[in-house]
Scaffold this motif. Structure first.
Motif, short mmCIF file in Angstrom:
data_model
loop_
_atom_site.label_atom_id
_atom_site.label_comp_id
_atom_site.label_asym_id
_atom_site.label_seq_id
_atom_site.Cartn_x
_atom_site.Cartn_y
_atom_site.Cartn_z
N PHE A 1 6.38 -19.49 63.82
CA PHE A 1 6.05 -18.81 65.07
C PHE A 1 7.26 -18.11 65.70
O PHE A 1 7.12 -17.43 66.71
CB PHE A 1 5.47 -19.81 66.08
CG PHE A 1 4.14 -20.36 65.68
CD1 PHE A 1 2.96 -19.69 65.98
CD2 PHE A 1 4.06 -21.57 64.99
CE1 PHE A 1 1.73 -20.21 65.61
CE2 PHE A 1 2.83 -22.09 64.62
CZ PHE A 1 1.66 -21.41 64.93
N ALA B 1 1.83 -24.61 75.30
CA ALA B 1 1.64 -23.89 74.04
C ALA B 1 2.82 -22.96 73.80
O ALA B 1 3.62 -22.68 74.70
CB ALA B 1 0.35 -23.08 74.10
N GLN C 1 1.21 -17.07 70.30
CA GLN C 1 -0.14 -17.63 70.27
C GLN C 1 -1.01 -17.01 71.36
O GLN C 1 -1.43 -17.68 72.30
CB GLN C 1 -0.09 -19.16 70.45
CG GLN C 1 0.47 -19.91 69.25
CD GLN C 1 0.35 -21.41 69.42
OE1 GLN C 1 0.78 -21.98 70.43
NE2 GLN C 1 -0.24 -22.07 68.43
N ARG D 1 -6.93 -27.99 66.78
CA ARG D 1 -6.82 -26.87 67.72
C ARG D 1 -7.44 -27.22 69.07
O ARG D 1 -8.45 -27.94 69.13
CB ARG D 1 -7.53 -25.64 67.16
CG ARG D 1 -7.05 -25.17 65.79
CD ARG D 1 -7.65 -23.81 65.46
NE ARG D 1 -9.08 -23.76 65.77
CZ ARG D 1 -9.76 -22.64 66.01
NH1 ARG D 1 -9.15 -21.47 65.96
NH2 ARG D 1 -11.05 -22.67 66.27
N GLU E 1 -4.02 -16.29 71.49
CA GLU E 1 -5.36 -16.87 71.58
C GLU E 1 -5.43 -18.07 72.51
O GLU E 1 -6.52 -18.48 72.91
CB GLU E 1 -5.85 -17.26 70.18
CG GLU E 1 -5.18 -18.47 69.54
CD GLU E 1 -3.83 -18.17 68.88
OE1 GLU E 1 -3.27 -19.08 68.25
OE2 GLU E 1 -3.35 -17.01 68.99
N LEU E 2 -4.27 -18.63 72.88
CA LEU E 2 -4.26 -19.81 73.74
C LEU E 2 -4.01 -19.50 75.21
O LEU E 2 -3.94 -20.42 76.03
CB LEU E 2 -3.20 -20.80 73.24
CG LEU E 2 -3.50 -21.48 71.91
CD1 LEU E 2 -2.37 -22.42 71.51
CD2 LEU E 2 -4.81 -22.25 71.98
#
Length: 225
Positions: A27, A159, A165, A142, A167-168
């Motif tokens: 990441f 997160a 990320q 998840r 999507e979070l």
């Protein structure tokens, strides 16, 4: 099911206040601020989160997005012991550290305690009592797939950053969290981007901007309306 042979290709690093963090090359993200893991967690999750929850609620039911190094859980446990307040702590993590990696973290040494190892050794996907006032349950998976009938009054949203990320950090995720929370519950996070504030408000939170830790101007605390 958790695969004990699976290890994320990461490395342990030292931050500016002498406390450990982790760098995840997948990441391109550190788990904590490079300017100080300990002071970051203390400011965002304890001062703005746990201490305020102690004033509002009799029993504290914490949900953490991202167990990571276990630092937030460790600091919360120490405060529960110090104040003799009952805390139930639930965390969701998609990339658990191996015990070999966890043993490289220096939090127990810095904080003069011995709880980090049992936090990491606790089995996944079932509750365990770490101390008489601190119960822990860690779920590997998840956040999007997490389901519960529990109602949390404190959420540590830790997160990876939105660029890693995205999507979070959506309105849908914050709506999912709001549905898991008690009215008046608190959510704290290090990210104060305008899009994050907008998505929190759209999900039904009152958003407060607060002074951040070193080298971080603003952080957020959101109240579940």
């Amino acid at each position: 099911m958790r695969n004990p042979e699976k290890k994320t290709e990461i490395r342990i690093v030292l931050t500016s206040d002498g406390s450990s963090s982790v760098f995840n090359p997948e990441f391109n993200q550190h788990y904590h601020s490079v300017f100080g893991a300990l002071q970051e967690s203390q400011r965002i999750f304890l001062e703005l989160g746990l201490y305020a929850a102690f004033e509002r609620f009799e029993q504290i039911n914490v949900f953490e997005m991202g167990f990571g190094t276990g630092l937030n859980a460790l600091l919360t446990l120490l405060e529960a012991e110090k104040n003799q307040r009952t805390v139930t702590y639930t965390a969701v993590e998609t990339h658990p550290l191996s015990m070999e990696q966890a043993r490289e973290l220096n939090f127990d040494t810095l904080l003069n305690c011995h709880y980090l190892k049992p936090l990491h050794e606790a089995p996944w996907n079932r509750p365990v009592s770490i101390t008489p006032v601190f119960d822990l349950v860690k779920y590997e998976g998840r956040l999007q797939d997490f389901q519960t009938t529990n109602r949390y009054n404190l959420v540590y949203f830790d997160a990876f950053a939105p660029e890693a990320q995205p999507e979070l950090w959506t309105q849908e995720i914050f709506e999912q969290l709001a549905a898991m929370m008690q009215q008046g519950g608190l959510l704290t996070t290090y990210c104060s981007k305008s899009s994050v504030k907008w998505n929190l408000r759209a999900a039904g939170f009152l958003v407060e901007k607060h002074r951040g830790p070193a080298h971080k101007r603003d952080v957020l605390r959101a109240i579940r309306l």
